[in-house]
Design a protein around this motif. Structure first.
Motif, PDB file in Angstrom:
ATOM      1  N   PHE A   1       0.836  -1.204   0.000  1.00  0.00           N
ATOM      2  CA  PHE A   1       0.000   0.000   0.000  1.00  0.00           C
ATOM      3  C   PHE A   1       0.873   1.259   0.000  1.00  0.00           C
ATOM      4  O   PHE A   1       0.565   2.236  -0.681  1.00  0.00           O
ATOM      5  N   TYR A   2       1.958   1.203   0.782  1.00  0.00           N
ATOM      6  CA  TYR A   2       2.893   2.338   0.772  1.00  0.00           C
ATOM      7  C   TYR A   2       3.493   2.529  -0.620  1.00  0.00           C
ATOM      8  O   TYR A   2       3.723   3.666  -1.060  1.00  0.00           O
ATOM      9  N   TYR A   3       3.747   1.427  -1.303  1.00  0.00           N
ATOM     10  CA  TYR A   3       4.303   1.505  -2.650  1.00  0.00           C
ATOM     11  C   TYR A   3       3.333   2.199  -3.603  1.00  0.00           C
ATOM     12  O   TYR A   3       3.734   3.048  -4.414  1.00  0.00           O
ATOM     13  N   LEU A   4       2.049   1.881  -3.496  1.00  0.00           N
ATOM     14  CA  LEU A   4       1.045   2.530  -4.342  1.00  0.00           C
ATOM     15  C   LEU A   4       0.954   4.022  -4.020  1.00  0.00           C
ATOM     16  O   LEU A   4       0.840   4.861  -4.922  1.00  0.00           O
TER      17      LEU A   4
ATOM     18  N   LEU B   1      11.367  12.131   8.922  1.00  0.00           N
ATOM     19  CA  LEU B   1      10.893  12.883   7.755  1.00  0.00           C
ATOM     20  C   LEU B   1       9.396  12.684   7.543  1.00  0.00           C
ATOM     21  O   LEU B   1       8.687  13.607   7.123  1.00  0.00           O
ATOM     22  N   ILE B   2       8.910  11.476   7.831  1.00  0.00           N
ATOM     23  CA  ILE B   2       7.473  11.214   7.695  1.00  0.00           C
ATOM     24  C   ILE B   2       6.680  12.111   8.634  1.00  0.00           C
ATOM     25  O   ILE B   2       5.663  12.704   8.251  1.00  0.00           O
ATOM     26  N   TYR B   3       7.162  12.251   9.865  1.00  0.00           N
ATOM     27  CA  TYR B   3       6.438  13.074  10.841  1.00  0.00           C
ATOM     28  C   TYR B   3       6.630  14.563  10.562  1.00  0.00           C
ATOM     29  O   TYR B   3       5.726  15.364  10.839  1.00  0.00           O
ATOM     30  N   ILE B   4       7.766  14.938  10.022  1.00  0.00           N
ATOM     31  CA  ILE B   4       7.948  16.336   9.605  1.00  0.00           C
ATOM     32  C   ILE B   4       6.922  16.689   8.543  1.00  0.00           C
ATOM     33  O   ILE B   4       6.270  17.746   8.587  1.00  0.00           O
TER      34      ILE B   4
ATOM     35  N   CYS C   1      -7.178  11.700   6.781  1.00  0.00           N
ATOM     36  CA  CYS C   1      -5.739  11.429   6.868  1.00  0.00           C
ATOM     37  C   CYS C   1      -5.194  11.525   8.294  1.00  0.00           C
ATOM     38  O   CYS C   1      -4.392  10.681   8.708  1.00  0.00           O
ATOM     39  N   PHE C   2      -5.622  12.531   9.051  1.00  0.00           N
ATOM     40  CA  PHE C   2      -4.897  12.859  10.279  1.00  0.00           C
ATOM     41  C   PHE C   2      -5.638  12.561  11.579  1.00  0.00           C
ATOM     42  O   PHE C   2      -4.994  12.318  12.596  1.00  0.00           O
TER      43      PHE C   2
ATOM     44  N   LEU D   1      -1.166   5.464  10.341  1.00  0.00           N
ATOM     45  CA  LEU D   1      -0.044   6.165   9.724  1.00  0.00           C
ATOM     46  C   LEU D   1      -0.124   6.060   8.204  1.00  0.00           C
ATOM     47  O   LEU D   1       0.211   7.012   7.484  1.00  0.00           O
ATOM     48  N   LEU D   2      -0.569   4.911   7.705  1.00  0.00           N
ATOM     49  CA  LEU D   2      -0.763   4.755   6.264  1.00  0.00           C
ATOM     50  C   LEU D   2      -1.797   5.754   5.746  1.00  0.00           C
ATOM     51  O   LEU D   2      -1.629   6.346   4.680  1.00  0.00           O
ATOM     52  N   LEU D   3      -2.865   5.967   6.511  1.00  0.00           N
ATOM     53  CA  LEU D   3      -3.852   6.981   6.131  1.00  0.00           C
ATOM     54  C   LEU D   3      -3.222   8.366   6.119  1.00  0.00           C
ATOM     55  O   LEU D   3      -3.484   9.173   5.216  1.00  0.00           O
TER      56      LEU D   3
END
Length: 326
Positions: free
Chosen positions: A20-23, A93-96, A235-236, A271-273
C-alpha cells in the motif's frame, strides 16, 4: 523501559502494508512532479494560498524521499544499517511532513475563509510577505522539534529481526521522543481548531449568500473548503486518536503484550492513512490554485487538440472556455 522485541514481538503481521505504501509512493511522486511543473506559473489571484501550497509541496517531497526506505524496512529486506538510518532519519521525515501538512492546511483554510467572509478587505495575515515569513517560522519550529530525534546519539544493540525503533534510543532519546509526541499532539489540536472554525464561518457566509448572484462562485469555494476538511479528517484524525495510547505502550505504561501489538497495528494502519495525504494533495492544488488549474486545463486541452482528427480549429476555443470557466 525495555521495549525488547524478543520479549514481546509486535512488529510482525503487517506484510501487506509495504505494498500500500508503494502505491501511495507511485501516485504521490507522479502528482508531486506534475504539481512542481505546474507551480512554475504563479497564482496572482491568491498569492498567499499559492505560497502555502508551495510549502505543502516541499513537505511532500520530503515524504517521497522517506517512503522507499520505509517500504524496504517493512518488507524485511533492509540491511541492519538501513534499519538504523530509517529509525534515525526517514521515520522523522514522515512526521515532519505530517505536521507541516497539518499547519499549512490550516493556513490555507484560514486564508480561504478570510477571502470569502471579508471579501476585498485585506488583513496583515493575507499579505504575501506575511505568508512567506510565517512559512519560514513554521519550518523552523517543526525542524526544531523533530531534528533532535535524528541527532541524539543512539545505543548499540545486537542485530536481530523484528526490532523496533524505540530499542535504539537512549534514555534521553526516549524522553525527547515522548516530549515531541505531546508537542505534536498539541499542534494537531490547535490547528484543528483553526480548520473547524474557518469552515464554520464559511458555511455561515454561504448560507447568507444562497440567494446572491455570485453563489456559483461561492459554491466552488465551499467545494475546495470541504475537500480540505475531508482530506484532513480522513488522513490525520485517526492517527492522533491512536497516537496517545500507542505512546503509552512505547513507554510501557501499557505493558500487556497483546494490547501493545494491537496498538502497534492500529498505529501503522492510521499512519498509512496519514501518508496517503501525498495522493490527495494534488487534488487540493487543483481546487485551491487557479494557476495549477490553468496549467492542467492547458495540458489536457493541448492533448485533446492533437488527438482530434481534423478538429484543430476547435481546440483553441475549447481551451479558452475551460480556462475561463476555472
Amino acid at each position: 523501559m525495555t521495549n525488547d522485541s524478543s520479549l514481546c514481538p509486535i512488529h510482525s503481521g503487517l506484510e501487506a502494508f509495504p505494498y500500500f505504501y508503494y502505491l501511495v509512493f507511485l501516485a504521490g511522486i507522479f502528482g508531486s512532479a506534475f504539481a512542481t511543473w505546474a507551480f512554475r506559473q504563479k497564482d496572482t489571484e491568491h498569492p498567499c494560498v499559492s505560497i502555502y501550497l508551495s510549502n505543502l509541496l516541499t513537505a511532500d517531497f520530503l515524504l517521497t524521499l522517506a517512503l522507499p526506505v520505509k517500504i524496504t524496512v517493512d518488507l524485511g529486506v533492509a540491511p541492519w544499517k538501513l534499519q538504523i538510518f530509517h529509525c534515525q532519519v526517514t521515520a522523522c521525515l514522515i512526521y515532519i511532513n505530517m505536521y507541516l501538512s497539518i499547519i499549512f492546511l490550516a493556513f490555507v483554510s484560514l486564508e480561504r475563509c478570510l477571502q470569502l467572509v471579508q471579501g476585498c478587505k485585506v488583513y496583515r495575515i493575507q499579505e504575501p510577505g506575511f505568508a512567506k515569513m510565517i512559512s519560514v517560522v513554521v519550518w523552523l519550529m517543526v525542524l526544531l522539534i523533530m531534528v533532535p530525534n535524528m541527532v541524539i546519539p543512539i545505543q548499540d544493540i545486537e542485530e536481530k529481526p523484528d526490532v523496533g525503533c524505540m530499542e535504539f534510543k537512549s534514555e534521553f532519546g526516549r524522553n525527547w521522543h515522548l516530549l515531541t509526541t505531546f508537542i505534536c499532539i498539541a499542534i494537531f489540536l490547535n490547528f484543528s481548531v483553526i480548520i473547524v472554525l474557518s469552515n464554520i464561518l464559511v458555511i455561515r457566509q454561504l448560507y447568507r449568500s444562497k440567494d446572491d448572484d455570485s453563489y456559483p462562485r461561492v459554491k466552488r469555494t465551499l467545494l475546495s473548503t470541504l475537500l480540505v476538511t475531508a482530506g484532513y479528517i480522513v488522513c490525520f484524525v485517526p492517527y492522533h486518536l491512536v497516537r496517545i495510547p500507542y505512546t503509552l505502550s512505547q513507554v510501557e505504561l501499557i505493558s500487556d503484550c497483546a494490547s501493545r501489538a494491537l496498538l502497534y497495528r492500529a498505529k501503522e494502519a492510521t499512519l498509512l492513512l496519514a501518508v496517503s495525504n501525498l495522493c490527495l494533495d494534488p487534488i487540493l492544488y487543483y481546487h485551491l490554485s487557479k494557476a495549477f488549474r490553468a496549467k492542467v486545463t492547458q495540458t489536457f486541452a493541448s492533448q485533446a487538440q492533437k488527438e482530434t482528427p481534423g478538429g484543430g480549429s476547435n481546440a483553441p476555443h475549447t481551451e479558452g472556455t475551460a480556462v475561463s470557466a476555472c
